[in-house]
Design an enzyme around this catalytic site. Structure first.
Site, PDB file in Angstrom:
ATOM      1  N   ARG A 188       0.869  -1.180   0.000  1.00 58.37           N
ATOM      2  CA  ARG A 188       0.000   0.000   0.000  1.00 58.37           C
ATOM      3  C   ARG A 188       0.904   1.228   0.000  1.00 58.37           C
ATOM      4  O   ARG A 188       2.049   1.185   0.483  1.00 58.37           O
ATOM      5  CB  ARG A 188      -0.884   0.010   1.246  1.00 58.37           C
ATOM      6  CG  ARG A 188      -1.819  -1.190   1.378  1.00 58.37           C
ATOM      7  CD  ARG A 188      -2.592  -1.131   2.683  1.00 58.37           C
ATOM      8  NE  ARG A 188      -3.534  -2.232   2.816  1.00 58.37           N
ATOM      9  CZ  ARG A 188      -3.268  -3.383   3.433  1.00 58.37           C
ATOM     10  NH1 ARG A 188      -2.065  -3.579   3.964  1.00 58.37           N
ATOM     11  NH2 ARG A 188      -4.183  -4.328   3.527  1.00 58.37           N
TER      12      ARG A 188
ATOM     13  N   LYS B 294      -1.575  -2.563   7.593  1.00 62.95           N
ATOM     14  CA  LYS B 294      -2.882  -2.125   8.069  1.00 62.95           C
ATOM     15  C   LYS B 294      -3.242  -2.865   9.349  1.00 62.95           C
ATOM     16  O   LYS B 294      -3.073  -4.080   9.447  1.00 62.95           O
ATOM     17  CB  LYS B 294      -3.928  -2.416   6.981  1.00 62.95           C
ATOM     18  CG  LYS B 294      -5.196  -1.620   7.106  1.00 62.95           C
ATOM     19  CD  LYS B 294      -6.055  -1.834   5.868  1.00 62.95           C
ATOM     20  CE  LYS B 294      -7.310  -0.989   5.916  1.00 62.95           C
ATOM     21  NZ  LYS B 294      -8.132  -1.194   4.691  1.00 62.95           N
TER      22      LYS B 294
ATOM     23  N   HIS C 101      -2.569   2.229  -5.903  1.00 60.13           N
ATOM     24  CA  HIS C 101      -3.400   1.052  -5.647  1.00 60.13           C
ATOM     25  C   HIS C 101      -3.653   0.265  -6.935  1.00 60.13           C
ATOM     26  O   HIS C 101      -3.864  -0.955  -6.888  1.00 60.13           O
ATOM     27  CB  HIS C 101      -4.728   1.464  -4.995  1.00 60.13           C
ATOM     28  CG  HIS C 101      -5.153   0.533  -3.904  1.00 60.13           C
ATOM     29  ND1 HIS C 101      -4.502   0.454  -2.683  1.00 60.13           N
ATOM     30  CD2 HIS C 101      -6.140  -0.395  -3.858  1.00 60.13           C
ATOM     31  CE1 HIS C 101      -5.088  -0.458  -1.936  1.00 60.13           C
ATOM     32  NE2 HIS C 101      -6.076  -0.998  -2.622  1.00 60.13           N
TER      33      HIS C 101
ATOM     34  N   ARG D 262      -0.933  -2.090  -7.079  1.00 56.00           N
ATOM     35  CA  ARG D 262      -1.191  -3.168  -6.110  1.00 56.00           C
ATOM     36  C   ARG D 262      -2.178  -4.180  -6.718  1.00 56.00           C
ATOM     37  O   ARG D 262      -1.983  -5.394  -6.606  1.00 56.00           O
ATOM     38  CB  ARG D 262      -1.743  -2.561  -4.819  1.00 56.00           C
ATOM     39  CG  ARG D 262      -2.147  -3.563  -3.735  1.00 56.00           C
ATOM     40  CD  ARG D 262      -2.508  -2.771  -2.478  1.00 56.00           C
ATOM     41  NE  ARG D 262      -3.299  -3.528  -1.508  1.00 56.00           N
ATOM     42  CZ  ARG D 262      -2.788  -4.301  -0.566  1.00 56.00           C
ATOM     43  NH1 ARG D 262      -1.475  -4.462  -0.478  1.00 56.00           N
ATOM     44  NH2 ARG D 262      -3.562  -4.930   0.295  1.00 56.00           N
TER      45      ARG D 262
ATOM     46  N   HIS E   6      -4.188  -9.027   3.489  1.00 55.37           N
ATOM     47  CA  HIS E   6      -5.634  -9.011   3.694  1.00 55.37           C
ATOM     48  C   HIS E   6      -5.999  -9.870   4.902  1.00 55.37           C
ATOM     49  O   HIS E   6      -5.529 -11.000   5.031  1.00 55.37           O
ATOM     50  CB  HIS E   6      -6.365  -9.565   2.471  1.00 55.37           C
ATOM     51  CG  HIS E   6      -6.374  -8.641   1.305  1.00 55.37           C
ATOM     52  ND1 HIS E   6      -6.630  -9.056   0.008  1.00 55.37           N
ATOM     53  CD2 HIS E   6      -6.177  -7.299   1.221  1.00 55.37           C
ATOM     54  CE1 HIS E   6      -6.581  -8.021  -0.813  1.00 55.37           C
ATOM     55  NE2 HIS E   6      -6.303  -6.947  -0.100  1.00 55.37           N
TER      56      HIS E   6
ATOM     57  N   TYR F 210     -10.143 -10.371  -6.949  1.00 57.81           N
ATOM     58  CA  TYR F 210      -9.214 -10.488  -8.072  1.00 57.81           C
ATOM     59  C   TYR F 210      -9.499 -11.708  -8.938  1.00 57.81           C
ATOM     60  O   TYR F 210      -9.069 -11.768 -10.081  1.00 57.81           O
ATOM     61  CB  TYR F 210      -7.770 -10.533  -7.556  1.00 57.81           C
ATOM     62  CG  TYR F 210      -7.371  -9.294  -6.797  1.00 57.81           C
ATOM     63  CD1 TYR F 210      -7.184  -8.085  -7.456  1.00 57.81           C
ATOM     64  CD2 TYR F 210      -7.215  -9.321  -5.416  1.00 57.81           C
ATOM     65  CE1 TYR F 210      -6.847  -6.943  -6.763  1.00 57.81           C
ATOM     66  CE2 TYR F 210      -6.865  -8.181  -4.712  1.00 57.81           C
ATOM     67  CZ  TYR F 210      -6.689  -6.992  -5.387  1.00 57.81           C
ATOM     68  OH  TYR F 210      -6.360  -5.857  -4.692  1.00 57.81           O
TER      69      TYR F 210
END
Length: 325
Positions: free
Chosen positions: A179, A203, A272, A275, A298, A307
């Site tokens: 990120r 995150k 992003h 990414r 994630h 995806y």
């Protein structure tokens, strides 16, 4: 936010005395069960117990304070589900997107769960529903577009140092799936040159391993060899007014957008997007979705599954397992 948020048109939903005014969140002594008082405890909990990121704390504080201002800072046991529904209506009327409105409700639910966990009677967070949002479309680059943007600094950078820095930024964004916030926070002491693996706190302050491609490592080593300074951040500004300061998220976003435009990519390209391109490329080449989930950081496999809809070859490959003996 598309326009300035105001409270002038809201409906008063919790009874209050005529002389009361809109809450100021001042330090004046208030009833311990007022939402504004309990919020301070919740924010302390997020910061010192849950160790959430400063950005999350800032956002949660903003969103919950906005709700408290709408409710006129009631005692927590006065808050009802209908009041929150009216708050949601006010947010909708202000022009906020459904996604942003949901952020407010998510913050409120987290706040209420915290209170219940600490034996404070209040509205059940389960009564606060989130708006259904259409699945977001994933924007990614084709292989030819990826090569074009990776080569862009060599054509358009204004100096050798800028060329080296910008190349590394693009190669790391695409080659690791970081990120943009994770990229700009990288420090020199996090990476051992020659080692393709390093760790970051992503995150939610979660620790994960990141892997560099051989080419990205070569370019990083070259870039750092040009740096004759003691600044700790890997990516710094070279402008006169901010030389040596850590490069900002906005600066990286502008950099990516600039190079995409210069090489003639018409679609909107952000960090992003790189990414997304990292994830879709791995899946197209047969990577296991669980591994991609780990590399992206994630928490839920559901987030990574977006995806799999980008390229039907992934789903076709799974379905073809039925034909194997």
């Amino acid at each position: 936010m598309s326009r300035k948020f105001t409270w002038s048109s809201r409906t008063t939903i919790i009874p209050r005395k005529k002389e009361e005014t809109q809450p100021s969140f001042s330090s004046k002594k208030k009833h311990p069960m007022r939402m504004s008082v309990l919020l301070k405890t919740f924010i302390h909990y997020l910061e010192h117990v849950k160790n959430v990121s400063p950005r999350t704390i800032t956002n949660y504080s903003l969103w919950i304070k906005r709700a408290i201002a709408f409710f006129w800072d009631p005692k927590i046991d006065e808050l009802k589900a209908l009041h929150v529904l009216q708050f949601r209506m006010d947010l909708d009327d202000s022009g906020l997107t459904k996604k942003t409105v949901n952020y407010h409700i998510i913050a409120l639910r987290s706040f209420l769960r915290f209170l219940l966990k600490n034996d404070i009677d209040c509205l059940s967070p389960e009564k606060l529903e989130l708006s259904k949002i259409p699945q977001r479309e994933v924007s990614f680059l084709l292989e030819s577009e990826i090569q074009s943007i990776l080569n862009a600094p060599s054509q358009f950078a204004l100096s050798d140092l800028q060329l080296a820095r910008d190349e590394v930024i693009l190669y790391i964004l695409y080659g690791t799936g970081l990120r943009v916030s994770e990229l700009v926070n990288l420090q020199k002491n996090q990476i051992i040159l020659g080692e393709k693996q390093f760790s970051i706190r992503g995150k939610g302050s979660k620790l994960r391993s990141v892997f560099l491609t051989s080419l990205a490592m070569e370019k990083l080593a070259f870039y750092l060899s040009l740096r004759h300074d003691n600044y700790a951040p890997i990516f710094i500004s070279f402008s006169k007014n901010s030389y040596g300061k850590q490069l900002s998220r906005n600066a990286v976003e502008a950099l990516v957008k600039k190079y995409a435009k210069l090489v003639g990519i018409k679609k909107k390209v952000t960090p992003h997007t790189l990414r997304h391109s990292f994830a879709t490329t791995l899946l197209k080449k047969g990577a296991d979705i669980r591994s991609v989930q780990t590399l992206l950081g994630h928490s839920s496999i559901t987030t990574t599954q977006i995806y799999t809809h980008v390229d039907d070859r992934f789903l076709r490959g799974v379905h073809d397992l039925l034909d194997k003996e």
